[in-house]
Design a protein around this motif. Structure first.
Motif, PDB file in Angstrom:
ATOM      1  N   ILE A   1       0.837  -1.202   0.000  1.00 46.41           N
ATOM      2  CA  ILE A   1       0.000   0.000   0.000  1.00 46.41           C
ATOM      3  C   ILE A   1       0.874   1.256   0.000  1.00 46.41           C
ATOM      4  O   ILE A   1       0.581   2.226  -0.704  1.00 46.41           O
ATOM      5  CB  ILE A   1      -0.961  -0.007   1.210  1.00 46.41           C
ATOM      6  N   LEU A   2       1.960   1.225   0.757  1.00 48.85           N
ATOM      7  CA  LEU A   2       2.882   2.363   0.785  1.00 48.85           C
ATOM      8  C   LEU A   2       3.499   2.604  -0.591  1.00 48.85           C
ATOM      9  O   LEU A   2       3.614   3.747  -1.041  1.00 48.85           O
ATOM     10  CB  LEU A   2       3.974   2.133   1.823  1.00 48.85           C
ATOM     11  N   LEU A   3       3.868   1.549  -1.271  1.00 45.48           N
ATOM     12  CA  LEU A   3       4.475   1.665  -2.596  1.00 45.48           C
ATOM     13  C   LEU A   3       3.497   2.276  -3.600  1.00 45.48           C
ATOM     14  O   LEU A   3       3.851   3.188  -4.355  1.00 45.48           O
ATOM     15  CB  LEU A   3       4.939   0.290  -3.071  1.00 45.48           C
ATOM     16  N   VAL A   4       2.282   1.824  -3.594  1.00 49.15           N
ATOM     17  CA  VAL A   4       1.261   2.366  -4.501  1.00 49.15           C
ATOM     18  C   VAL A   4       0.976   3.828  -4.152  1.00 49.15           C
ATOM     19  O   VAL A   4       0.825   4.668  -5.049  1.00 49.15           O
ATOM     20  CB  VAL A   4      -0.023   1.512  -4.446  1.00 49.15           C
ATOM     21  N   THR A   5       0.933   4.133  -2.859  1.00 50.60           N
ATOM     22  CA  THR A   5       0.695   5.510  -2.431  1.00 50.60           C
ATOM     23  C   THR A   5       1.809   6.435  -2.906  1.00 50.60           C
ATOM     24  O   THR A   5       1.543   7.552  -3.368  1.00 50.60           O
ATOM     25  CB  THR A   5       0.568   5.572  -0.897  1.00 50.60           C
ATOM     26  N   ILE A   6       3.054   5.986  -2.785  1.00 50.64           N
ATOM     27  CA  ILE A   6       4.185   6.793  -3.255  1.00 50.64           C
ATOM     28  C   ILE A   6       4.046   7.096  -4.744  1.00 50.64           C
ATOM     29  O   ILE A   6       4.233   8.236  -5.175  1.00 50.64           O
ATOM     30  CB  ILE A   6       5.522   6.082  -2.964  1.00 50.64           C
ATOM     31  N   VAL A   7       3.731   6.101  -5.528  1.00 49.28           N
ATOM     32  CA  VAL A   7       3.613   6.293  -6.982  1.00 49.28           C
ATOM     33  C   VAL A   7       2.471   7.251  -7.320  1.00 49.28           C
ATOM     34  O   VAL A   7       2.630   8.145  -8.159  1.00 49.28           O
ATOM     35  CB  VAL A   7       3.441   4.940  -7.697  1.00 49.28           C
ATOM     36  N   ILE A   8       1.349   7.107  -6.661  1.00 47.34           N
ATOM     37  CA  ILE A   8       0.201   7.975  -6.946  1.00 47.34           C
ATOM     38  C   ILE A   8       0.491   9.415  -6.546  1.00 47.34           C
ATOM     39  O   ILE A   8       0.252  10.348  -7.328  1.00 47.34           O
ATOM     40  CB  ILE A   8      -1.067   7.446  -6.240  1.00 47.34           C
ATOM     41  N   VAL A   9       1.024   9.617  -5.342  1.00 41.33           N
ATOM     42  CA  VAL A   9       1.331  10.973  -4.885  1.00 41.33           C
ATOM     43  C   VAL A   9       2.401  11.600  -5.773  1.00 41.33           C
ATOM     44  O   VAL A   9       2.305  12.777  -6.150  1.00 41.33           O
ATOM     45  CB  VAL A   9       1.756  10.965  -3.398  1.00 41.33           C
ATOM     46  N   TRP A  10       3.421  10.824  -6.121  1.00 42.02           N
ATOM     47  CA  TRP A  10       4.495  11.313  -6.997  1.00 42.02           C
ATOM     48  C   TRP A  10       3.912  11.778  -8.338  1.00 42.02           C
ATOM     49  O   TRP A  10       4.218  12.865  -8.810  1.00 42.02           O
ATOM     50  CB  TRP A  10       5.513  10.194  -7.209  1.00 42.02           C
ATOM     51  N   ALA A  11       3.082  10.938  -8.925  1.00 37.33           N
ATOM     52  CA  ALA A  11       2.509  11.266 -10.232  1.00 37.33           C
ATOM     53  C   ALA A  11       1.629  12.506 -10.165  1.00 37.33           C
ATOM     54  O   ALA A  11       1.716  13.382 -11.033  1.00 37.33           O
ATOM     55  CB  ALA A  11       1.705  10.077 -10.755  1.00 37.33           C
ATOM     56  N   LEU A  12       0.780  12.606  -9.157  1.00 39.87           N
ATOM     57  CA  LEU A  12      -0.099  13.766  -9.047  1.00 39.87           C
ATOM     58  C   LEU A  12       0.685  15.056  -8.803  1.00 39.87           C
ATOM     59  O   LEU A  12       0.380  16.094  -9.390  1.00 39.87           O
ATOM     60  CB  LEU A  12      -1.116  13.545  -7.922  1.00 39.87           C
ATOM     61  N   PHE A  13       1.707  14.983  -7.947  1.00 35.78           N
ATOM     62  CA  PHE A  13       2.507  16.170  -7.660  1.00 35.78           C
ATOM     63  C   PHE A  13       3.229  16.665  -8.909  1.00 35.78           C
ATOM     64  O   PHE A  13       3.163  17.849  -9.250  1.00 35.78           O
ATOM     65  CB  PHE A  13       3.519  15.874  -6.551  1.00 35.78           C
ATOM     66  N   PHE A  14       3.911  15.773  -9.604  1.00 33.55           N
ATOM     67  CA  PHE A  14       4.683  16.206 -10.763  1.00 33.55           C
ATOM     68  C   PHE A  14       3.802  16.536 -11.958  1.00 33.55           C
ATOM     69  O   PHE A  14       4.183  17.341 -12.803  1.00 33.55           O
ATOM     70  CB  PHE A  14       5.759  15.175 -11.102  1.00 33.55           C
TER      71      PHE A  14
END
Length: 61
Positions: free
Chosen positions: A2-15
């Motif tokens: 869940i942490l890994l998926v969260t990192i990818v989603i937050v990263w994508a939305l931020f950038f």
């Protein structure tokens, strides 16, 4: 996981938000550099999480 998926989603939305605000008016070369760094940059935090997930507990033998 869940942490890994969260990192990818937050990263994508931020950038993605950053690109819409500032990068769209930049020169093509800066856009290329930005998208390469933003696209591959999530790998470093993901590697830390994956190493943590693979780590065996201290009491396991």
């Amino acid at each position: 996981m869940i942490l890994l998926v969260t990192i990818v989603i937050v990263w994508a939305l931020f950038f993605m938000a950053l690109a819409q605000g500032r990068i769209k008016d930049a020169a093509r070369m800066w856009q290329l550099i930005y998208y390469v760094v933003a696209g591959m940059g999530w790998v470093l935090p993901a590697m830390v999480v994956i190493r943590w997930m693979e780590k065996k507990p201290d009491d396991a033998e």
